[in-house]
Write a protein that holds these residues in place. Structure first.
Motif, PDB file in Angstrom:
ATOM      1  N   ASN A 124      -4.385  11.000  -6.879  1.00 15.27           N
ATOM      2  CA  ASN A 124      -4.033  10.122  -8.234  1.00 15.27           C
ATOM      3  C   ASN A 124      -4.421  10.761  -9.454  1.00 15.27           C
ATOM      4  O   ASN A 124      -4.556  10.354 -10.567  1.00 15.27           O
ATOM      5  CB  ASN A 124      -4.556   8.862  -8.006  1.00 15.27           C
ATOM      6  CG  ASN A 124      -6.355   8.808  -8.039  1.00 15.27           C
ATOM      7  OD1 ASN A 124      -6.815   9.714  -7.856  1.00 15.27           O
ATOM      8  ND2 ASN A 124      -6.692   7.781  -7.979  1.00 15.27           N
ATOM      9  N   LEU A 176       1.343   3.744  -3.978  1.00 12.96           N
ATOM     10  CA  LEU A 176       2.332   4.490  -3.506  1.00 12.96           C
ATOM     11  C   LEU A 176       3.382   3.616  -2.630  1.00 12.96           C
ATOM     12  O   LEU A 176       2.848   2.545  -1.989  1.00 12.96           O
ATOM     13  CB  LEU A 176       1.854   5.674  -2.761  1.00 12.96           C
ATOM     14  CG  LEU A 176       1.174   6.747  -3.487  1.00 12.96           C
ATOM     15  CD1 LEU A 176       0.775   7.827  -2.414  1.00 12.96           C
ATOM     16  CD2 LEU A 176       1.990   7.212  -4.636  1.00 12.96           C
ATOM     17  N   GLY A 216      -0.371  13.059  -2.086  1.00 17.82           N
ATOM     18  CA  GLY A 216      -0.967  11.735  -2.246  1.00 17.82           C
ATOM     19  C   GLY A 216      -2.163  11.475  -3.277  1.00 17.82           C
ATOM     20  O   GLY A 216      -2.587  10.478  -3.366  1.00 17.82           O
ATOM     21  N   GLU A 234       4.426   4.619   0.001  1.00 20.74           N
ATOM     22  CA  GLU A 234       3.893   5.017   1.646  1.00 20.74           C
ATOM     23  C   GLU A 234       2.848   5.902   1.065  1.00 20.74           C
ATOM     24  O   GLU A 234       2.915   7.000   0.451  1.00 20.74           O
ATOM     25  CB  GLU A 234       5.218   5.701   2.455  1.00 20.74           C
ATOM     26  CG  GLU A 234       6.006   4.705   2.947  1.00 20.74           C
ATOM     27  CD  GLU A 234       7.096   5.643   3.780  1.00 20.74           C
ATOM     28  OE1 GLU A 234       6.491   6.443   4.286  1.00 20.74           O
ATOM     29  OE2 GLU A 234       8.462   5.297   3.292  1.00 20.74           O
ATOM     30  N   LEU A 235       1.730   5.912   2.026  1.00 17.49           N
ATOM     31  CA  LEU A 235       0.523   6.880   2.082  1.00 17.49           C
ATOM     32  C   LEU A 235       0.361   7.061   3.471  1.00 17.49           C
ATOM     33  O   LEU A 235       0.009   6.225   4.329  1.00 17.49           O
ATOM     34  CB  LEU A 235      -0.357   6.305   1.437  1.00 17.49           C
ATOM     35  CG  LEU A 235      -1.907   7.228   1.477  1.00 17.49           C
ATOM     36  CD1 LEU A 235      -1.411   8.626   0.682  1.00 17.49           C
ATOM     37  CD2 LEU A 235      -3.251   6.764   0.838  1.00 17.49           C
ATOM     38  N   THR A 263      -1.937   9.478   6.394  1.00 13.26           N
ATOM     39  CA  THR A 263      -3.382  10.108   6.357  1.00 13.26           C
ATOM     40  C   THR A 263      -3.179  11.055   7.647  1.00 13.26           C
ATOM     41  O   THR A 263      -2.834  10.663   8.594  1.00 13.26           O
ATOM     42  CB  THR A 263      -4.346   9.148   6.423  1.00 13.26           C
ATOM     43  OG1 THR A 263      -4.404   8.216   5.226  1.00 13.26           O
ATOM     44  CG2 THR A 263      -5.628   9.876   6.410  1.00 13.26           C
ATOM     45  N   ALA A 292      -7.146   9.177  -3.174  1.00 13.69           N
ATOM     46  CA  ALA A 292      -5.781   8.764  -2.924  1.00 13.69           C
ATOM     47  C   ALA A 292      -5.124   7.837  -4.006  1.00 13.69           C
ATOM     48  O   ALA A 292      -6.113   7.094  -4.444  1.00 13.69           O
ATOM     49  CB  ALA A 292      -5.668   7.994  -1.845  1.00 13.69           C
ATOM     50  N   HIS A 293      -3.774   8.027  -4.100  1.00 14.66           N
ATOM     51  CA  HIS A 293      -3.306   7.105  -5.111  1.00 14.66           C
ATOM     52  C   HIS A 293      -3.116   5.748  -4.575  1.00 14.66           C
ATOM     53  O   HIS A 293      -2.594   5.658  -3.572  1.00 14.66           O
ATOM     54  CB  HIS A 293      -1.820   7.855  -5.327  1.00 14.66           C
ATOM     55  CG  HIS A 293      -1.191   7.269  -6.824  1.00 14.66           C
ATOM     56  ND1 HIS A 293      -0.874   6.113  -6.832  1.00 14.66           N
ATOM     57  CD2 HIS A 293      -0.756   7.803  -8.082  1.00 14.66           C
ATOM     58  CE1 HIS A 293      -0.242   5.689  -7.998  1.00 14.66           C
ATOM     59  NE2 HIS A 293      -0.248   6.880  -8.815  1.00 14.66           N
ATOM     60  N   LYS A 306      -9.134  11.492   1.144  1.00 16.39           N
ATOM     61  CA  LYS A 306      -9.129   9.867   1.029  1.00 16.39           C
ATOM     62  C   LYS A 306     -10.360   9.369   0.643  1.00 16.39           C
ATOM     63  O   LYS A 306     -10.534   8.411  -0.018  1.00 16.39           O
ATOM     64  CB  LYS A 306      -8.126   9.390   2.197  1.00 16.39           C
ATOM     65  CG  LYS A 306      -7.851   7.733   2.154  1.00 16.39           C
ATOM     66  CD  LYS A 306      -7.095   7.618   3.137  1.00 16.39           C
ATOM     67  CE  LYS A 306      -6.563   5.999   2.992  1.00 16.39           C
ATOM     68  NZ  LYS A 306      -5.783   5.643   4.278  1.00 16.39           N
ATOM     69  N   GLY A 359       3.074   9.681  -0.380  1.00 17.93           N
ATOM     70  CA  GLY A 359       1.915  10.721  -0.371  1.00 17.93           C
ATOM     71  C   GLY A 359       1.462  11.068   0.910  1.00 17.93           C
ATOM     72  O   GLY A 359       1.561  10.241   2.071  1.00 17.93           O
TER      73      GLY A 359
END
Length: 190
Positions: A41, A77, A39, A79-80, A82, A73-74, A68, A61
């Motif tokens: 960047n 995406l 996930g 989907e991310l 956590t 975090a990217h 995060k 991710g």
């Protein structure tokens, strides 16, 4: 196919690591596969995600809350997800995967790919494990695996279930023909 990729949050010293990462990202994206990764960047993590997205693939991710919060975090995406801990992240990366590939990285990358390789030997992972050996990055580890065989700590059959390669087509063939190892049996040596 969901491809879990383990890799560094740094780019490395040699641009060839970036070139290999881009080649892998193009392969994932152009084949319509989904990248599953940590996930982030930054480094090779961000590069592989950006490349997959630029070539039509989906990217999932999985990032722990504490990373995060550091704004690692990217942001773009598909989907991310956590999670709370690194252990939860590792488990999710395993659960999503149809194949595991390690790009160059540090101790975390090595730990994650080693875990899924060892799980295959005890019957807890039936998915291919590949070390993308860009510019010989994993050559010493490949030689060590061969030493494990000659020293009697790894069977040749199990050794052949882990691919070290710098060729995407060879990796694709390995995935297509992969047969999981039989679960290791333990016998008393007395």
């Amino acid at each position: 196919m969901k491809v879990t990729v383990y890799c560094g949050a740094s780019l490395g010293q040699d641009p060839i690591y970036q070139e290999g990462t881009i080649a892998l990202g193009k392969w994932i994206g152009e084949r319509g596969h989904t990248l599953v990764y940590g996930g982030g960047n930054t480094g090779l993590m961000g590069l592989v995600a950006d490349t997959v997205l630029a070539h039509g693939g989906r990217v999932i991710g999985i990032i722990p809350e504490f990373l995060k919060e550091r704004e690692l975090a990217h942001p773009r995406l598909s989907e991310l997800h956590t999670v709370e801990t690194m252990s939860e992240r590792k488990l999710a990366l395993i659960q999503y995967a149809d194949v595991f590939i390690a790009l160059p990285g540090g101790p975390g990358t090595l730990e994650e790919i080693s875990e899924v390789i060892s799980w295959a030997r005890i019957g807890k992972n039936d998915k291919p494990c590949i070390l993308f050996n860009i510019a010989g990055y994993y050559q010493a580890l490949e030689q060590f695996f061969d030493t494990m065989v000659s020293a009697g700590f790894l069977t040749q059959e199990d050794r052949e279930k882990t691919l070290f390669s710098d060729n995407v087509e060879e990796m694709e063939q390995f995935i297509a023909t992969y047969q999981p190892p039989a679960a290791r049996e333990y016998r008393s040596e007395s």
